[in-house]
Scaffold this motif. Structure first.
Motif, PDB file in Angstrom:
ATOM      1  N   ASP B 239       0.842  -1.197   0.000  1.00  0.00           N
ATOM      2  CA  ASP B 239       0.000   0.000   0.000  1.00  0.00           C
ATOM      3  C   ASP B 239       0.883   1.254   0.000  1.00  0.00           C
ATOM      4  O   ASP B 239       1.995   1.259   0.540  1.00  0.00           O
ATOM      5  CB  ASP B 239      -0.906   0.016   1.229  1.00  0.00           C
ATOM      6  CG  ASP B 239      -1.901   1.158   1.164  1.00  0.00           C
ATOM      7  OD1 ASP B 239      -2.900   1.013   0.420  1.00  0.00           O
ATOM      8  OD2 ASP B 239      -1.673   2.198   1.815  1.00  0.00           O
ATOM      9  N   LEU B 240       0.344   2.303  -0.581  1.00  0.00           N
ATOM     10  CA  LEU B 240       1.096   3.551  -0.703  1.00  0.00           C
ATOM     11  C   LEU B 240       1.496   4.133   0.647  1.00  0.00           C
ATOM     12  O   LEU B 240       2.495   4.855   0.749  1.00  0.00           O
ATOM     13  CB  LEU B 240       0.268   4.579  -1.491  1.00  0.00           C
ATOM     14  CG  LEU B 240       0.944   5.917  -1.758  1.00  0.00           C
ATOM     15  CD1 LEU B 240       2.206   5.738  -2.591  1.00  0.00           C
ATOM     16  CD2 LEU B 240      -0.009   6.868  -2.468  1.00  0.00           C
ATOM     17  N   SER B 241       0.733   3.834   1.702  1.00  0.00           N
ATOM     18  CA  SER B 241       1.078   4.390   3.014  1.00  0.00           C
ATOM     19  C   SER B 241       2.493   3.983   3.420  1.00  0.00           C
ATOM     20  O   SER B 241       3.172   4.704   4.152  1.00  0.00           O
ATOM     21  CB  SER B 241       0.061   3.937   4.063  1.00  0.00           C
ATOM     22  OG  SER B 241       0.026   2.532   4.108  1.00  0.00           O
ATOM     23  N   GLU B 242       2.942   2.811   2.911  1.00  0.00           N
ATOM     24  CA  GLU B 242       4.301   2.360   3.245  1.00  0.00           C
ATOM     25  C   GLU B 242       5.362   3.263   2.635  1.00  0.00           C
ATOM     26  O   GLU B 242       6.490   3.323   3.115  1.00  0.00           O
ATOM     27  CB  GLU B 242       4.530   0.915   2.776  1.00  0.00           C
ATOM     28  CG  GLU B 242       4.027  -0.099   3.761  1.00  0.00           C
ATOM     29  CD  GLU B 242       4.570  -1.498   3.469  1.00  0.00           C
ATOM     30  OE1 GLU B 242       5.703  -1.608   2.961  1.00  0.00           O
ATOM     31  OE2 GLU B 242       3.834  -2.455   3.745  1.00  0.00           O
ATOM     32  N   TYR B 243       4.993   3.925   1.549  1.00  0.00           N
ATOM     33  CA  TYR B 243       5.947   4.845   0.908  1.00  0.00           C
ATOM     34  C   TYR B 243       6.369   5.922   1.907  1.00  0.00           C
ATOM     35  O   TYR B 243       7.555   6.222   2.068  1.00  0.00           O
ATOM     36  CB  TYR B 243       5.287   5.445  -0.329  1.00  0.00           C
ATOM     37  CG  TYR B 243       6.024   6.609  -0.971  1.00  0.00           C
ATOM     38  CD1 TYR B 243       7.201   6.404  -1.694  1.00  0.00           C
ATOM     39  CD2 TYR B 243       5.531   7.904  -0.878  1.00  0.00           C
ATOM     40  CE1 TYR B 243       7.866   7.472  -2.304  1.00  0.00           C
ATOM     41  CE2 TYR B 243       6.174   8.971  -1.478  1.00  0.00           C
ATOM     42  CZ  TYR B 243       7.340   8.751  -2.196  1.00  0.00           C
ATOM     43  OH  TYR B 243       7.984   9.803  -2.802  1.00  0.00           O
ATOM     44  N   PHE B 244       5.366   6.479   2.593  1.00  0.00           N
ATOM     45  CA  PHE B 244       5.672   7.545   3.556  1.00  0.00           C
ATOM     46  C   PHE B 244       6.459   7.000   4.746  1.00  0.00           C
ATOM     47  O   PHE B 244       7.376   7.649   5.246  1.00  0.00           O
ATOM     48  CB  PHE B 244       4.373   8.218   4.013  1.00  0.00           C
ATOM     49  CG  PHE B 244       3.642   8.894   2.885  1.00  0.00           C
ATOM     50  CD1 PHE B 244       4.067  10.117   2.395  1.00  0.00           C
ATOM     51  CD2 PHE B 244       2.545   8.283   2.277  1.00  0.00           C
ATOM     52  CE1 PHE B 244       3.410  10.740   1.345  1.00  0.00           C
ATOM     53  CE2 PHE B 244       1.886   8.898   1.226  1.00  0.00           C
ATOM     54  CZ  PHE B 244       2.313  10.131   0.762  1.00  0.00           C
ATOM     55  N   ASP B 245       6.076   5.789   5.166  1.00  0.00           N
ATOM     56  CA  ASP B 245       6.826   5.178   6.279  1.00  0.00           C
ATOM     57  C   ASP B 245       8.270   4.932   5.869  1.00  0.00           C
ATOM     58  O   ASP B 245       9.200   5.181   6.638  1.00  0.00           O
ATOM     59  CB  ASP B 245       6.168   3.856   6.698  1.00  0.00           C
ATOM     60  CG  ASP B 245       4.796   4.081   7.305  1.00  0.00           C
ATOM     61  OD1 ASP B 245       4.535   5.208   7.766  1.00  0.00           O
ATOM     62  OD2 ASP B 245       3.983   3.140   7.297  1.00  0.00           O
ATOM     63  N   ASP B 246       8.453   4.407   4.663  1.00  0.00           N
ATOM     64  CA  ASP B 246       9.814   4.121   4.197  1.00  0.00           C
ATOM     65  C   ASP B 246      10.645   5.393   4.088  1.00  0.00           C
ATOM     66  O   ASP B 246      11.835   5.399   4.431  1.00  0.00           O
ATOM     67  CB  ASP B 246       9.766   3.397   2.841  1.00  0.00           C
ATOM     68  CG  ASP B 246       9.341   1.945   2.986  1.00  0.00           C
ATOM     69  OD1 ASP B 246       9.488   1.396   4.104  1.00  0.00           O
ATOM     70  OD2 ASP B 246       8.845   1.361   2.000  1.00  0.00           O
ATOM     71  N   LEU B 247      10.011   6.448   3.612  1.00  0.00           N
ATOM     72  CA  LEU B 247      10.743   7.717   3.520  1.00  0.00           C
ATOM     73  C   LEU B 247      11.152   8.191   4.907  1.00  0.00           C
ATOM     74  O   LEU B 247      12.281   8.638   5.120  1.00  0.00           O
ATOM     75  CB  LEU B 247       9.874   8.786   2.849  1.00  0.00           C
ATOM     76  CG  LEU B 247       9.664   8.656   1.345  1.00  0.00           C
ATOM     77  CD1 LEU B 247       8.663   9.705   0.874  1.00  0.00           C
ATOM     78  CD2 LEU B 247      10.981   8.828   0.586  1.00  0.00           C
ATOM     79  N   GLU B 248      10.219   8.088   5.834  1.00  0.00           N
ATOM     80  CA  GLU B 248      10.483   8.598   7.180  1.00  0.00           C
ATOM     81  C   GLU B 248      11.564   7.769   7.870  1.00  0.00           C
ATOM     82  O   GLU B 248      12.410   8.306   8.576  1.00  0.00           O
ATOM     83  CB  GLU B 248       9.179   8.583   7.978  1.00  0.00           C
ATOM     84  CG  GLU B 248       9.254   9.390   9.249  1.00  0.00           C
ATOM     85  CD  GLU B 248       7.887   9.539   9.898  1.00  0.00           C
ATOM     86  OE1 GLU B 248       6.882   9.588   9.179  1.00  0.00           O
ATOM     87  OE2 GLU B 248       7.851   9.594  11.139  1.00  0.00           O
ATOM     88  N   ARG B 249      11.525   6.446   7.627  1.00  0.00           N
ATOM     89  CA  ARG B 249      12.504   5.572   8.288  1.00  0.00           C
ATOM     90  C   ARG B 249      13.829   5.506   7.531  1.00  0.00           C
ATOM     91  O   ARG B 249      14.794   4.917   8.007  1.00  0.00           O
ATOM     92  CB  ARG B 249      11.923   4.159   8.405  1.00  0.00           C
ATOM     93  CG  ARG B 249      10.817   4.013   9.430  1.00  0.00           C
ATOM     94  CD  ARG B 249      10.544   2.545   9.715  1.00  0.00           C
ATOM     95  NE  ARG B 249      10.030   1.867   8.531  1.00  0.00           N
ATOM     96  CZ  ARG B 249       8.749   1.523   8.346  1.00  0.00           C
ATOM     97  NH1 ARG B 249       7.863   1.820   9.278  1.00  0.00           N
ATOM     98  NH2 ARG B 249       8.370   0.904   7.258  1.00  0.00           N
ATOM     99  N   GLY B 250      13.834   6.045   6.330  1.00  0.00           N
ATOM    100  CA  GLY B 250      15.050   5.942   5.523  1.00  0.00           C
ATOM    101  C   GLY B 250      15.218   4.573   4.910  1.00  0.00           C
ATOM    102  O   GLY B 250      16.329   4.122   4.648  1.00  0.00           O
ATOM    103  N   THR B 251      14.099   3.873   4.674  1.00  0.00           N
ATOM    104  CA  THR B 251      14.174   2.518   4.123  1.00  0.00           C
ATOM    105  C   THR B 251      13.567   2.439   2.717  1.00  0.00           C
ATOM    106  O   THR B 251      13.118   1.384   2.294  1.00  0.00           O
ATOM    107  CB  THR B 251      13.440   1.527   5.041  1.00  0.00           C
ATOM    108  OG1 THR B 251      12.091   2.003   5.243  1.00  0.00           O
ATOM    109  CG2 THR B 251      14.128   1.416   6.383  1.00  0.00           C
ATOM    110  N   LEU B 252      13.553   3.565   2.037  1.00  0.00           N
ATOM    111  CA  LEU B 252      13.018   3.541   0.671  1.00  0.00           C
ATOM    112  C   LEU B 252      13.895   2.626  -0.187  1.00  0.00           C
ATOM    113  O   LEU B 252      15.116   2.729  -0.159  1.00  0.00           O
ATOM    114  CB  LEU B 252      13.029   4.954   0.085  1.00  0.00           C
ATOM    115  CG  LEU B 252      12.259   5.135  -1.220  1.00  0.00           C
ATOM    116  CD1 LEU B 252      10.761   5.171  -0.943  1.00  0.00           C
ATOM    117  CD2 LEU B 252      12.679   6.425  -1.926  1.00  0.00           C
ATOM    118  N   PRO B 253      13.293   1.722  -0.947  1.00  0.00           N
ATOM    119  CA  PRO B 253      14.118   0.825  -1.768  1.00  0.00           C
ATOM    120  C   PRO B 253      14.807   1.579  -2.906  1.00  0.00           C
ATOM    121  O   PRO B 253      14.515   2.751  -3.152  1.00  0.00           O
ATOM    122  CB  PRO B 253      13.101  -0.183  -2.299  1.00  0.00           C
ATOM    123  CG  PRO B 253      11.787   0.470  -2.186  1.00  0.00           C
ATOM    124  CD  PRO B 253      11.873   1.432  -1.050  1.00  0.00           C
ATOM    125  N   ALA B 254      15.676   0.880  -3.580  1.00  0.00           N
ATOM    126  CA  ALA B 254      16.411   1.500  -4.677  1.00  0.00           C
ATOM    127  C   ALA B 254      15.461   1.935  -5.789  1.00  0.00           C
ATOM    128  O   ALA B 254      15.586   3.026  -6.345  1.00  0.00           O
ATOM    129  CB  ALA B 254      17.449   0.521  -5.224  1.00  0.00           C
TER     130      ALA B 254
END
Lengths: 534, 444
Positions: B239-254
């Motif tokens: 889900d797109l909500s994970e995009y924001f979580d990943d950005l915040e945690r610094g875990t955005l994939p390549a």
């Protein structure tokens, strides 16, 4: 035209000064110039001491931002409209400096120079009205008076306004002494510039009018008055021009309405509570004695000073909006009257020295020592709080206008370096918003700005629906500051509610040494920035 | 031999002519560690940026005929609202509009289907799309980015991930698709990736009864049995909500692909709502640590039935289709430029392949220009810049007004200074006001 009438007690002193030889007089001039230079030097040092240690406060940020916009800086033009409500003389002078680069220290240095210009002017006034001793004492007092130092080392309109107010009154005094109309006409120009520095400078006209009414022997002459009025009207023309150019007639009207309908920001006892601390107890006592003596003597010089004091004092006391620095234009008159008290004591000592009675002659030395001690005590009593004020930051919950905002510049620099351009802030009130806009170069709005046009400064835009603004990503950061929080717990609480509601994450915290109400200095968080996501 | 050489030169010249300007030398993309691609829906370049300053936008005097006979035609016009009807945007309509390169069938294609022929000729500008326009002003706008294939979403979304139509011209086959995608390559190379889907429903796949709904068509991996059935692959679709979580945690994939839902800008959806959605993703990216070594690409999946004046080069039977808007947002974007390099969706794949050293999928991506041409990795990184909500951004007051204000105060200050200087003069050198006025009258 009334002639200058020296009181009887001064007669012998006047005679003795007139009798001194040209060589002694030349030496005296040289000494006076040296002393005045010393006063200026001391005044300069205390004003520039740690001048850049703390960044701008809210008002300073606004005036400097307007000046930067007037200088054509594209960054500041986005955040600060050139015309907000006040006339723009100070901002114009700042903009000349800002053509060479935007700097808060340079801006404050200019304010110091404009403020210091009052020192030689008060010297001239003291000499014009009373004596060289009064002149020199007044110059030293004003140079180190904490009230004047604190205000004139900030980018506020009141320092230049005070200098120009003083210039106007000095020129009126010259007109009183010489009856030469040129002084009246130049006084009209100076009065116009006083108004252009800050619109409340118009009180100088009321002070002059009050003086004229209280001194029936004075005659302005209708023709001279007409010419002076014409000169005044022409000289204030930049103000209507700025309103026309900015299409700001509505803003100006709104500002006037807002000022007239503004709820009191302080109780009516405000000045009685604040001024003793600002003036210092010794100066206050001497000034009060000076006022009493002036009322009793009531020569035209006294009436001039009394009108100068009581007209602004009455206005500001009646006006519900009160500010720490508003009464600064009155200070030179108080200073001259205080110096006059010391001068009278010194004159008495001079008279005792010439007395036939040996016992009284012997007491003259004691009297002279007492005069020197009072003078020294006065100057020390002024210098100590002055140095304390300029070398430390603002106290928690301290008054607007008493200093910079510790941590504000540093927080702004961090914002500028780390947060995306174009991002937007919500703060508790306009105080931090102005700082964020000046140092951080990011749009910021205060939560406490009322949506009711009658209840807000028209220069500020309200956030009609903070929830919607955050949800629509029009606001991405919320900033809390200790000063606004101490002034408005309601809006501080609301801000933190938004922080919690929108997953606020603390991304920056600025610590600063803050003087507490009890005088202790504590290092504590002063600004916090939260990132929010709907 | 000579004939072959001539043929080769002719093909080369044709290719140069057709493909437009020579692409800029591609920058080494090694500095980019985070690529985010947002695929919005259904707009042409001219429909969104046709009046953008400096771009190859709507030509003057354009008028599209509405009938095969007669002179009635429809000129480009600004949409009065932020939404429009949904014109037919099938591949048949696209070819009608293309009209063998004459580009004169946009209104006619709609009229032939009894649809409003004026809709394709409508456009939006900076007053409607200030956020996108300001991003284009600050970063890179590509005005030669073509959709990979004629027609609507399905085919182009396949090109977006697989550099081919995969037999998807007729929709999703009952058994789904079975070709290699860029995500197979990334998975094999151990490169992190995710497909973020707005309002994601994991139960909606090619096997569910709403298999032809937007989620499966736009998030085309859900039409691949391999990705649906293999947990290690399926878990990458989130889900797109994970995009924001990943950005915040610094875990955005390549590599991140983003698939919209209701805010896709697909007509009759409100373009300003879609714009807000797109910019919310971009600003979140800007606010994250991923910005420092990242590239965000915002583009559109097909022409949506709208007018575009540039005849797309035909590289094979599938297309290219018409131009679509594309924005490249990165600290290393050639800020403030309009990129004229010819791109299509496979240009994104080419970038990924070059950056993460994986093999091309088809001849299309192998020969495509990489979007690295929009970057300058030697430049000082651009700061993140949230777009202004007004286009063009408010400017300082005009110089003459400021100058007038400045001069009026200067005159008054000089008046006071000269008056004081006059007072300070010795009496014998000082003229009276009467003498001064007399001197002025005499012109002295």
């Amino acid at each position: 035209m009334a002639s200058r009438t020296a009181p009887q007690s001064l007669a012998s002193s006047v005679t003795s000064v007139a009798a001194i030889t040209p060589a002694v007089r030349a030496r005296f001039d040289w000494l006076a110039i040296t002393a005045l230079t010393g006063a200026l030097l001391v005044g300069f040092i205390v004003r520039v001491w740690a001048i850049g240690a703390v960044g701008f406060n809210s008002d300073e940020a606004v005036y400097a931002g307007q000046a930067a916009a007037l200088a054509g800086d594209p960054t500041y033009s986005k955040f600060f409209a050139i015309f907000r409500a006040h006339p723009l003389l100070v901002q114009f002078l700042l903009s000349v400096v800002f053509h060479f680069g935007i700097s808060d220290v340079a801006a404050r240095l200019l304010m110091v120079m404009l403020g210091l210009a009052a020192v030689p002017l008060v010297y001239l006034l003291g000499e014009e009205l009373f004596s060289r001793r009064v002149a020199l004492l007044s110059a030293f007092i004003l140079a180190v008076a904490p009230y004047h130092v604190v205000v004139t080392h900030q980018v506020l309109l009141d320092g230049p306004e005070t200098t120009l107010f003083l210039l106007t009154m000095y020129l009126i005094a010259r007109y009183g002494a010489t009856a030469a109309p040129r002084y009246l006409y130049v006084a009209a120009v100076a009065a116009a510039l006083t108004f252009l520095a800050k619109e409340t400078g118009v009180l100088v006209l009321f002070a002059i009018a009050g003086f004229a009414l209280a001194t029936p022997a004075w005659r302005f002459g209708w023709k001279r008055l007409l010419i002076a009025s014409g000169v005044f009207v022409v000289a204030i023309s930049p103000y209507p021009i700025s309103i026309l150019i900015s299409n700001a007639s509505d803003t100006a009207k709104q500002f006037l309405v807002w000022q007239l309908l503004r709820r009191p920001n302080h109780p009516f006892t405000f000045y009685a509570e604040v001024l003793p601390g600002a003036l210092g107890p010794v100066l206050l006592v001497l000034a009060v004695v000076g006022v009493v003596l002036a009322i009793r003597r009531s020569a035209w010089e006294d009436r001039l000073l009394l009108a100068w004091i009581f007209v602004p004092l009455s206005f500001y006391e009646a006006w519900p909006v009160k500010g720490y620095q508003y009464l600064l234009p009155v200070l030179p008159a108080l200073v001259v009257l205080a110096a006059r008290v010391i001068d009278l004591l010194a004159i008495r000592a001079d008279e005792m020295r010439l007395h036939a009675d040996r016992f009284i002659r012997g007491r003259a030395t004691i009297q002279r020592i007492a005069v020197a001690a009072i003078s020294a005590t006065l100057l020390v009593s002024l210098a100590v709080p002055t140095l304390a004020s300029v070398s430390s930051g603002s106290a928690l919950g301290s008054l607007a206008g008493t200093g910079g905002l510790p941590g504000g510049r540093e927080a702004g620099a961090w914002i500028d370096a780390n947060l995306p351009q174009g991002s937007a802030f919500m703060t508790i009130g306009p105080t931090l918003s102005n700082i964020v806009q000046f140092y951080g170069h990011r749009r910021s709005q205060g939560l406490s700005v009322s949506p009711n046009p009658q209840r807000r400064n028209p220069a500020y835009d309200p956030i009609p629906n903070p929830d919607a603004a955050i949800r629509a990503l029009k606001v991405q950061y919320l900033a809390w500051d200790v000063w606004s929080a101490s002034r408005s717990t309601h809006f501080a609480t609301r801000l933190m509610e938004y922080v919690n509601r929108y997953h606020g994450r603390l991304i920056f915290e600025e610590l600063a040494f803050v003087r507490q109400a009890d005088g202790s200095v504590v290092r504590e968080p002063v600004i916090r920035i939260y990132e929010v996501r709907p | 031999m000579k004939a072959r050489a001539i043929t080769f030169l002719a093909i080369l010249a044709l290719a140069l002519g057709v493909l437009g300007p020579t692409p800029a030398v591609a920058a080494d993309p090694a500095a980019i560690n985070h690529l985010v691609v947002l695929m919005q829906e259904n707009h042409t370049f001219d429909n969104y940026f046709g009046t953008f300053p400096g771009a190859d936008g709507i030509p003057k005097n354009v008028c599209q005929p509405v009938a095969r006979t007669g002179s009635t035609c429809i000129a480009p016009h600004h949409f009065p609202t932020s939404h429009s009807a949904d014109p037919d945007h099938s591949s048949q309509s696209a070819r009608s509009a293309y009209d063998d390169g004459r580009m004169d069938g946009f209104a006619l294609a709609q009229a032939d289907r009894n649809l409003d022929p004026s809709v394709p000729m409508g456009y939006w500008d900076g007053s409607d799309l200030p956020l996108y326009w300001n991003l284009a002003k600050d970063y890179v706008l590509a005005d030669r980015f073509f959709s990979s294939a004629w027609g609507a979403s399905q085919t182009n979304h396949l090109y977006w991930i697989a550099a081919q139509a995969a037999g998807g011209h007729g929709g999703i086959p009952p058994n789904g698709f079975d070709v290699q995608t860029i995500f197979d390559r990334l998975q094999g190379a151990g490169v992190s990736w995710k497909m973020y889907v707005q309002n994601y429903d994991p139960k909606q796949t090619f096997r569910s009864k709403d298999a032809h709904g937007p989620q499966v068509v736009w998030a085309t991996l859900l039409a691949f049995p391999r990705f649906v059935d293999t947990p290690s692959l399926f878990s990458h679709i989130v889900d797109l909500s994970e995009y924001f979580d990943d950005l915040e945690r610094g875990t955005l994939p390549a590599v991140s692909y983003i698939v919209p839902s209701g805010a896709s800008e697909h007509p009759p959806g409100n373009v300003t709502v879609g714009q807000e959605f797109g910019v919310s993703l971009i600003t979140a990216f800007m606010r994250s640590s991923s910005w420092n070594d990242g590239l965000f690409v915002c583009t559109y999946d097909d022409w949506g039935g709208f007018y575009d004046h540039v005849a797309p080069p035909q590289v094979d039977a599938d297309g290219y289709g018409f131009r679509v808007p594309a924005l490249f947002i990165s600290p290393y974007a050639r800020g403030g430029t309009i990129d004229h390099t010819v791109y299509d969706y496979t240009s994104i794949l080419r970038f990924i392949e070059d950056r993460w050293k994986v093999q091309p999928l088809t001849a299309r991506d192998a020969s495509a220009n990489s979007i690295a041409a929009a970057l300058d990795l030697s430049q000082a990184p651009l700061p993140p810049s949230f777009p202004d909500r007004v286009y063009p951004p408010p400017q300082p007051p005009p110089a003459p007004a400021r100058a007038t204000l400045f001069m009026s105060y200067l005159v008054v200050v000089l008046l006071l200074v000269s008056a004081i200087a006059w007072l300070a003069l010795p009496p014998q050198r000082r003229l009276s006001v009467r003498q001064l006025l007399g001197a002025v009258r005499r012109g002295r």
